[in-house]
Design a protein around this motif. Sequence first.
Motif, mmCIF file in Angstrom:
data_model
loop_
_atom_site.group_PDB
_atom_site.id
_atom_site.type_symbol
_atom_site.label_atom_id
_atom_site.label_comp_id
_atom_site.label_asym_id
_atom_site.label_seq_id
_atom_site.Cartn_x
_atom_site.Cartn_y
_atom_site.Cartn_z
ATOM 1 N N GLY A 417 1.030 -0.991 0.032
ATOM 2 C CA GLY A 417 0.083 -0.014 -0.071
ATOM 3 C C GLY A 417 0.782 1.302 -0.160
ATOM 4 O O GLY A 417 2.109 1.114 -0.144
ATOM 5 N N PRO A 418 0.129 2.476 0.027
ATOM 6 C CA PRO A 418 0.907 3.864 -0.050
ATOM 7 C C PRO A 418 1.324 4.148 1.593
ATOM 8 O O PRO A 418 0.776 3.190 2.565
ATOM 9 C CB PRO A 418 -0.250 4.631 -0.407
ATOM 10 C CG PRO A 418 -1.244 4.025 0.040
ATOM 11 C CD PRO A 418 -1.264 2.320 -0.150
ATOM 12 N N ALA A 419 1.872 4.882 1.510
ATOM 13 C CA ALA A 419 2.289 5.683 3.107
ATOM 14 C C ALA A 419 1.071 5.958 4.004
ATOM 15 O O ALA A 419 0.146 6.547 3.383
ATOM 16 C CB ALA A 419 3.396 6.704 2.827
ATOM 17 N N ALA A 420 1.095 5.506 5.153
ATOM 18 C CA ALA A 420 0.075 6.152 5.952
ATOM 19 C C ALA A 420 0.056 7.434 6.086
ATOM 20 O O ALA A 420 1.071 8.207 6.000
ATOM 21 C CB ALA A 420 -0.087 5.013 7.297
ATOM 22 N N SER A 421 -1.033 8.033 6.472
ATOM 23 C CA SER A 421 -1.171 9.544 6.444
ATOM 24 C C SER A 421 -0.361 10.300 7.728
ATOM 25 O O SER A 421 -0.035 11.263 7.467
ATOM 26 C CB SER A 421 -2.616 9.755 6.619
ATOM 27 O OG SER A 421 -3.135 9.271 7.863
ATOM 28 N N PHE A 422 0.110 9.130 8.593
ATOM 29 C CA PHE A 422 0.634 9.875 9.587
ATOM 30 C C PHE A 422 2.313 9.824 9.412
ATOM 31 O O PHE A 422 3.094 10.038 10.476
ATOM 32 C CB PHE A 422 0.360 9.150 10.995
ATOM 33 C CG PHE A 422 0.221 7.726 10.792
ATOM 34 C CD1 PHE A 422 1.407 6.810 11.141
ATOM 35 C CD2 PHE A 422 -0.680 7.059 10.683
ATOM 36 C CE1 PHE A 422 1.488 5.565 11.137
ATOM 37 C CE2 PHE A 422 -0.972 5.509 10.652
ATOM 38 C CZ PHE A 422 0.333 4.679 10.992
ATOM 39 N N GLY A 432 17.336 1.832 -3.283
ATOM 40 C CA GLY A 432 16.074 1.156 -3.121
ATOM 41 C C GLY A 432 15.665 0.840 -1.888
ATOM 42 O O GLY A 432 14.405 0.445 -1.846
ATOM 43 N N GLU A 433 16.301 1.276 -0.895
ATOM 44 C CA GLU A 433 15.966 0.710 0.590
ATOM 45 C C GLU A 433 14.792 1.775 0.941
ATOM 46 O O GLU A 433 14.602 2.908 0.571
ATOM 47 C CB GLU A 433 16.950 1.182 1.424
ATOM 48 C CG GLU A 433 16.799 0.904 3.146
ATOM 49 C CD GLU A 433 17.673 1.047 4.012
ATOM 50 O OE1 GLU A 433 17.777 0.525 5.030
ATOM 51 O OE2 GLU A 433 18.875 1.807 3.683
ATOM 52 N N GLY A 468 12.576 -1.976 -1.881
ATOM 53 C CA GLY A 468 11.295 -2.067 -2.465
ATOM 54 C C GLY A 468 11.180 -1.186 -3.882
ATOM 55 O O GLY A 468 12.250 -0.496 -4.143
ATOM 56 N N VAL A 469 10.049 -1.275 -4.542
ATOM 57 C CA VAL A 469 9.546 -0.419 -5.446
ATOM 58 C C VAL A 469 8.340 0.408 -5.146
ATOM 59 O O VAL A 469 7.502 0.027 -4.219
ATOM 60 C CB VAL A 469 9.597 -1.393 -6.911
ATOM 61 C CG1 VAL A 469 10.823 -1.579 -7.023
ATOM 62 C CG2 VAL A 469 8.312 -2.247 -6.510
ATOM 63 N N VAL A 470 8.092 1.440 -5.807
ATOM 64 C CA VAL A 470 6.972 2.059 -5.803
ATOM 65 C C VAL A 470 6.161 2.355 -7.287
ATOM 66 O O VAL A 470 6.927 2.706 -8.159
ATOM 67 C CB VAL A 470 7.071 3.412 -4.896
ATOM 68 C CG1 VAL A 470 8.084 4.335 -5.744
ATOM 69 C CG2 VAL A 470 5.771 4.217 -4.572
ATOM 70 N N ASP A 471 4.947 2.326 -7.196
ATOM 71 C CA ASP A 471 4.270 2.539 -8.737
ATOM 72 C C ASP A 471 3.915 3.903 -8.835
ATOM 73 O O ASP A 471 3.780 4.573 -7.977
ATOM 74 C CB ASP A 471 3.179 1.504 -8.979
ATOM 75 C CG ASP A 471 1.865 1.323 -7.869
ATOM 76 O OD1 ASP A 471 1.684 2.505 -7.186
ATOM 77 O OD2 ASP A 471 1.257 0.669 -7.819
ATOM 78 N N GLY A 474 1.797 5.345 -5.985
ATOM 79 C CA GLY A 474 2.463 5.817 -4.669
ATOM 80 C C GLY A 474 2.240 4.243 -3.862
ATOM 81 O O GLY A 474 2.463 4.132 -2.425
ATOM 82 N N PHE A 475 1.985 3.191 -4.349
ATOM 83 C CA PHE A 475 1.698 1.864 -3.553
ATOM 84 C C PHE A 475 3.258 1.168 -3.584
ATOM 85 O O PHE A 475 3.879 1.128 -4.822
ATOM 86 C CB PHE A 475 0.872 0.841 -4.484
ATOM 87 C CG PHE A 475 -0.485 1.045 -4.051
ATOM 88 C CD1 PHE A 475 -1.309 0.143 -3.227
ATOM 89 C CD2 PHE A 475 -0.989 2.508 -4.246
ATOM 90 C CE1 PHE A 475 -2.933 0.305 -3.309
ATOM 91 C CE2 PHE A 475 -2.434 2.523 -4.119
ATOM 92 C CZ PHE A 475 -3.349 1.471 -3.223
ATOM 93 N N PHE A 476 3.832 0.938 -2.600
ATOM 94 C CA PHE A 476 4.895 0.287 -2.336
ATOM 95 C C PHE A 476 4.686 -1.153 -2.470
ATOM 96 O O PHE A 476 3.723 -1.692 -2.044
ATOM 97 C CB PHE A 476 5.587 0.690 -1.115
ATOM 98 C CG PHE A 476 6.023 1.895 -1.002
ATOM 99 C CD1 PHE A 476 7.394 2.376 -1.139
ATOM 100 C CD2 PHE A 476 5.165 2.913 -0.753
ATOM 101 C CE1 PHE A 476 7.826 3.851 -1.421
ATOM 102 C CE2 PHE A 476 5.382 4.489 -0.358
ATOM 103 C CZ PHE A 476 6.874 4.911 -0.779
ATOM 104 N N ARG A 477 5.988 -1.935 -2.859
ATOM 105 C CA ARG A 477 5.899 -3.400 -2.699
ATOM 106 C C ARG A 477 7.513 -3.755 -2.316
ATOM 107 O O ARG A 477 8.570 -2.975 -2.951
ATOM 108 C CB ARG A 477 5.956 -4.114 -4.282
ATOM 109 C CG ARG A 477 5.840 -5.301 -4.323
ATOM 110 C CD ARG A 477 5.297 -6.085 -5.473
ATOM 111 N NE ARG A 477 6.147 -5.449 -6.738
ATOM 112 C CZ ARG A 477 7.241 -6.342 -7.091
ATOM 113 N NH1 ARG A 477 7.768 -7.320 -6.330
ATOM 114 N NH2 ARG A 477 7.854 -5.652 -8.218
ATOM 115 N N ILE A 478 7.554 -4.487 -1.457
ATOM 116 C CA ILE A 478 8.754 -4.954 -0.554
ATOM 117 C C ILE A 478 9.380 -6.105 -1.787
ATOM 118 O O ILE A 478 8.622 -7.121 -2.207
ATOM 119 C CB ILE A 478 8.688 -5.666 0.562
ATOM 120 C CG1 ILE A 478 7.870 -4.866 1.579
ATOM 121 C CG2 ILE A 478 9.893 -6.258 1.153
ATOM 122 C CD1 ILE A 478 8.770 -3.472 1.927
#
Length: 618
Positions: A417-422, A432-433, A468-471, A474-478
Amino acid sequence: MTQLWDLANIQPNNTIVLPGDTIPALFWNAVEKRGPNVWMRQKHLGLWRSWTWDQTSEAVREIAGGLMGLGFAKGECTSILANTVVEWVWADLAVLSCGGVSNGIYPTDAPSQVQYLCEDSATCVLFVEDDEQLDKALEVRSQLPLLRKIVVFDMEGLRGLDDPGVISLDALRALGRNYLAQHPQELQQRVAACKPEDLAILVYTSGTTGKPKGAMHLHQGLVFTVRGYNTLVAQNDQDERMCFLPLCHIAERVGGEYFALYTGAKLNFVENPETIPENVREIAPTVFTAVPRVWEKFYSGVMISLKEAGTLQQAAYGWGIGVGAAIADLVLAGQPVSPWFKLRFTLAQWLCLNNVRKLIGIHRARFLVTGAAPISPDLVRWYLALGVPMLEVWGMTETCGASTGVPASRMKPGSIGPAASFNEVRLDPATGEILVRGKNVFAGYLNLPEKTAEAIDAEGWLHTGDVGVVDADGFFRITDRMKDIIITAGGKNVTPSELENDLKFSPYITDAVVIGDKRPYLTVIVMIDQENVEKFAQDQDVPFSNYASLTRSAEVQALIQAELERVNKKFARVEQIKKFFLLENQLTAEDEELTPTMKLKRKLVEQKYAAQIEAMYR
């Protein structure tokens, strides 16, 4: 029950406002607000018992009074060595209410580990669950000069104990009642004196590489995080949760105890770790958080039960899960679900899917939450096909738990998922860390300033060690842990977690560690699922006398080989696993090869089974 095509509405209103800028302030404000309502339930000897917020506060007040009666001062540390029980929460909240520091110790830890953790944290009062845990404490007590008192929750088997350094929880509560009668304002003063910038809890890392490190979390970080959680996986006082993961782990401590404290959700404690499958069906939680090992176990249990079912039942399941999978694909693609498909899914639920959910105990769940380790995307899709969305979150001890999370309205299996709002999350452009920054990030490692400086850079970014990578959304994938990426002798970069997750999707494989760094091809160490493989052996009339003989049998070897071939088909030839080795010992949480969350320790396994690994490359 929320329907698959209406996932955006599975969470309640997340505008809960509970005042307080420390954990004890939140707790006592919650007591005032919710007094007669039930907060906790626990099963003991086959019977469920409930505690209201008022009853919980009475226990916390008396334990806190007892601690003050023992001379416990603000800023001092206590440790709790127990399974996940109601008394754990009481002790934790009492310590924090006194202005103290609370630390948890895994009940599977050996005496030497108990000694190290108590020594490193400067523990002066140690809570233990029973005679078994007391024995560990007494064995190392002479090496702990700061330890003033040991408090025992359950005195069964210890009636004749006469030790001035040991006191029962009941006796501590009696001491607390007397102390508070003489000092009626002191606890209130202690709570008021507790500041957001004070150290609240220590959470020790599992120590897979070296000694465990004590991650320090301040009150302000904990309160900030639990408020933030309710924008990520919202819940309220109508929700039922199951409390069974270790409370000394960040997931159950913050995502379970403190989050339920904030939202008012009921905490249901299982009878013991062995009764989890039975208890979850009784509790039927509306929000269910667990590690992938639990979700894999539920799935494999359904698959084994299905093999024993009749032809008609198997056909009904096959059709029903097919309908669910088709609708899940539409939902994941953001496409509308036709009325005809909705009607078919309603029929599928009635025919079989509702029964499958009840078999697991998730028939009331609005959503499931998975974290603490990677999970197979196929497994996420399977639960979604049943009609229950599974939301993957990612975080670590140092981020106070979840830092990213998959929103129900935009699920992407395989993504965290994307970064949490907090908090902020980004990738290091060079390596890529994954980096995290926010008030939820810990205050550093206790007694280890050098390690703290390595973890948090000058700009406040926590270096997580995950790659990870990010699409574009804004969704990250480990992709893997930085230290776990394999580079074969041919120069091919391989992320072992993808292979391992696909292997663990098998009902016959509990865990797997892929080997191959600087080697000509990949191999794997496999831990079989004992219950399911034994069932397979019995059904196939395969003779075996113990666990080791089971793993050595030709039929079981062929079974695992078939699972390996299934996984290999998904990968390029250079990424395929050529050979495997089955662990011949049945591992439990007490064994050094497993982390407390039941994951194989990669480096330790590679070292301990070096001879077997070398044999696969001869």
